[in-house]
Design an enzyme around this catalytic site. Structure first.
Site, PDB file in Angstrom:
ATOM      1  CB  SER A   1      -0.764   0.030   1.260  1.00  0.00           C
ATOM      2  OG  SER A   1      -1.736   1.150   1.400  1.00  0.00           O
TER       3      SER A   1
ATOM      4  CD  GLU B   1       1.122  -0.179  13.258  1.00  0.00           C
ATOM      5  OE1 GLU B   1       0.767  -0.420  14.799  1.00  0.00           O
ATOM      6  OE2 GLU B   1       0.465  -0.718  12.472  1.00  0.00           O
TER       7      GLU B   1
ATOM      8  CG  PHE C   1      -1.480   2.772  11.725  1.00  0.00           C
ATOM      9  CD1 PHE C   1      -2.574   2.774  12.665  1.00  0.00           C
ATOM     10  CD2 PHE C   1      -1.622   2.248  10.393  1.00  0.00           C
ATOM     11  CE1 PHE C   1      -3.946   2.375  12.201  1.00  0.00           C
ATOM     12  CE2 PHE C   1      -3.048   1.967  10.081  1.00  0.00           C
ATOM     13  CZ  PHE C   1      -3.981   1.945  11.108  1.00  0.00           C
TER      14      PHE C   1
END
Lengths: 325, 276
Positions: free
Chosen positions: A47, A68, A93
């Site tokens: 992505s 994360e 995130f």
């Protein structure tokens, strides 16, 4: 009316490419040219278009999984042994969830960590509010040592990503999900910290970043017909702010409109207002999301619903022109 | 680096404790409990096990010590001063305006500190990044990370634990100061860690349990860890919070409080007697 440095025919039929492609392609270029560059992914690798780097340089790609906070600090550790790590995930995130890691470990110690912050803005679309980063510029801009860049299109995202490696210290490059007009070219000048005047004008200064630069140019074209002459500034670097360019323009036009795909609170508009209120107060309007969360929908519908259009810019320009008189 | 006898190491540990008490009294604040429980661990690292050069803090071949529980930095400062990183007299500037010895460690202020820390739960991830970087470059440096047991409440520690075993980081040794206490009380009452050994093993780590106040045991375990391959090692060091000063031992109230003048005198007297 645009400068010779911009792409041709941007008003008729501009090319449309997502800014995240600029990030992914730049990482591959960096992989080839800088052996210290490493890329970290947190299960959103394709992505973010970081899969292109991962495929070509698997030994320099670190998959961290859906973690994360761990990723931000692993990147910090890699920077401590001379690597130039690129943390790659969505803004909510990497800036949101891992903010403490960004603040206390990365920014405080001025570590050489680069952050590819994707899915910025309302144009993320159908995924809805949870995935639309609308607070990330505020959250990152407030941290000392951090450089924050919001590029306007594919080429600028590419250049910002490459340029981030020339800076010793943490850098956030914020980009979006959807296709947006390509208004610059490979050769359009870009320098971190140097705002670019895309159209010179005398009546109103419009300072924009990200996709709102294009909307500002459309507004300028439409208002020219009504005899209002806009100066359009692409302020891609939110921090450090290009104070010289902004104050020179404000002194000339005596009124300012800002536009960004972010909350009105804390972003580019706030940065400009903080600066001008101290140094050269002029009537101002800040265009952005008005203190509400996003929602699901087609990107273009959301941009209209949240007032992130050239129509809003035109309305605000007319407001500040009146205030000036 | 000079080889110290066991007796010398015990006396170094005692000296560090005395520095700590004096530093905290002078500063008027700080964290004695977890610092006192970590003394033998820090002593083993800085005076026996780690490759480091106080004359050259940026020496490329040095091992890396990542202090995750940043609040016990006074004991790290004391060990650094005794090793020769900076004059012992500077210890008394702890927490004062302009001091290089910040209340929680800041690497940009003081050469020899590898990170800035204070927000718990982050150090092990940083250590994973450092160790992964060494692996990428095929370097032999070893990475140590000191955590508190209360700190293991932080979920990020377990993210890092998974990363370290995923990456097979046998150049990383985690150390947990298991003193059983955190600010709000006994760790077993706050958020029970038991069975701690099983937890680390199930996350793919090689686990060694030691008496955290026995320097020799710690040194042996740290050296043993260097011979474990394809997985990270963690030392569970069983300790006593506030160790070495009778009225501080096992008292959660001494987590983050400085001794007053009278308490300082009493503490130093006890520590003088402990000299061997």
């Amino acid at each position: 009316m645009t400068t010779k440095n911009l792409a041709k025919d941007i008003y008729e039929k501009p090319d449309q490419i997502p800014t995240r492609h600029g990030y992914g392609d730049a990482l591959v270029h960096l992989g080839k040219t800088n052996k210290d560059v490493v890329v970290l992914g947190a299960d959103l690798t394709s992505s973010l278009r970081a899969h292109l780097f991962a495929k070509e340089f698997p030994e320099r790609f670190v998959e961290v999984g859906i973690a994360e906070q761990d990723m931000m600090n692993i990147a910090a550790g890699l920077s401590l042994v001379g690597k130039i790590p690129f943390v790659s995930t969505y803004g909510v995130f990497c800036i949101g969830r891992a903010w403490d890691q960004l603040r206390t470990t990365v920014a405080y110690a001025n570590l050489n960590v680069k952050i590819g912050s994707g899915h910025g803005g309302i144009s993320v679309g159908p995924d809805g509010a949870t995935h639309q980063a609308l607070e990330d510029v505020a959250l990152s801009r407030v941290l000392p040592n951090l450089t924050v860049i919001v590029p306007t299109d594919y080429h600028e995202t590419y250049k910002a990503t490459i340029s981030s490696t020339k800076i010793q210290g943490p850098v956030v490059v914020r980009f979006g999900r959807e296709k947006v007009p390509v208004i610059t070219t490979k050769n359009t000048p870009f320098k971190v910290g140097k705002a670019d005047i895309y159209k010179k004008g005398t009546d109103v200064t419009v300072i924009a970043c990200g996709v709102m630069v294009y909307e500002a140019l459309i507004a300028a074209k439409m208002l020219a017909k009504k005899g209002i002459d806009l100066e359009v500034i692409n302020c891609h670097t939110i921090k450090p702010l290009d104070m010289d360019t902004i104050i020179a323009s404000a002194k000339k036009t005596k009124c300012v409109v800002t536009a960004e795909e972010h909350q009105q609170i804390g972003g580019l508009g706030s940065a400009v207002a903080e600066f001008l209120s101290k140094n050269y107060p002029v009537p101002m309007r800040i265009i952005g999301v008005n203190d509400r969360f996003g929602e699901s929908g087609p990107p273009e519908d959301l941009m209209k619903e949240f007032g992130l259009t050239h129509e809003t810019i035109i309305k605000s320009v007319q407001d500040v022109v009146k205030m000036k008189k | 680096m000079k080889q110290h006898s066991e007796k010398e190491l015990k006396n170094i540990a005692n000296t560090l404790r005395k520095h700590l008490i004096k530093m905290l009294e002078k500063a008027g604040s700080g964290h004695p409990g977890g610092s006192m429980s970590s003394v033998e661990i820090i002593t083993a690292l800085y005076f026996a096990v780690m490759k480091h050069d106080p004359e050259n803090p940026c020496w490329e071949k040095r091992d890396r010590f990542i202090l995750s529980k940043g609040h016990v930095c006074p004991i790290l400062y004391a060990a650094m001063a005794e090793s020769g990183y900076f004059p012992v007299s500077e210890l008394m500037t702890l927490r004062k305006l302009g001091s290089r010895l910040q209340g929680h460690p800041h690497m940009c202020k003081l050469p020899g500190l590898e990170t800035s820390s204070g927000s718990l739960g982050q150090g092990l991830s940083i250590a994973v990044g450092v160790a992964k970087g060494f692996k990428m470059d095929e370097k032999k440096n070893h990475v140590y990370c000191l955590m508190g047991d209360g700190e293991l409440n932080e979920g990020q520690i377990w993210e890092a634990a998974m990363s370290a075993s995923q990456f097979q980081l046998d150049n990383l040794t985690g150390i947990v100061d298991v003193n059983g206490l955190q600010i709000d009380g006994w760790t077993k009452d706050v958020k029970c860690l038991s069975p701690l050994k099983d937890k680390w093993e199930s996350f793919g780590w090689y686990v060694i349990e030691v008496d955290g106040h026995n320097v020799k045991q710690i040194i042996d375990a740290l050296n043993h860890a260097k011979h474990i391959h394809f997985k990270p090692t963690v030392l569970l060091c069983h300790t006593i919070k506030g160790k070495g000063v009778s009225f501080m031992e096992d008292q959660a109230g001494w987590h983050g409080k400085a001794p007053n003048e009278e308490q300082t005198k009493k503490a130093l007297k006890e520590l003088e007697r402990a000299e061997v």
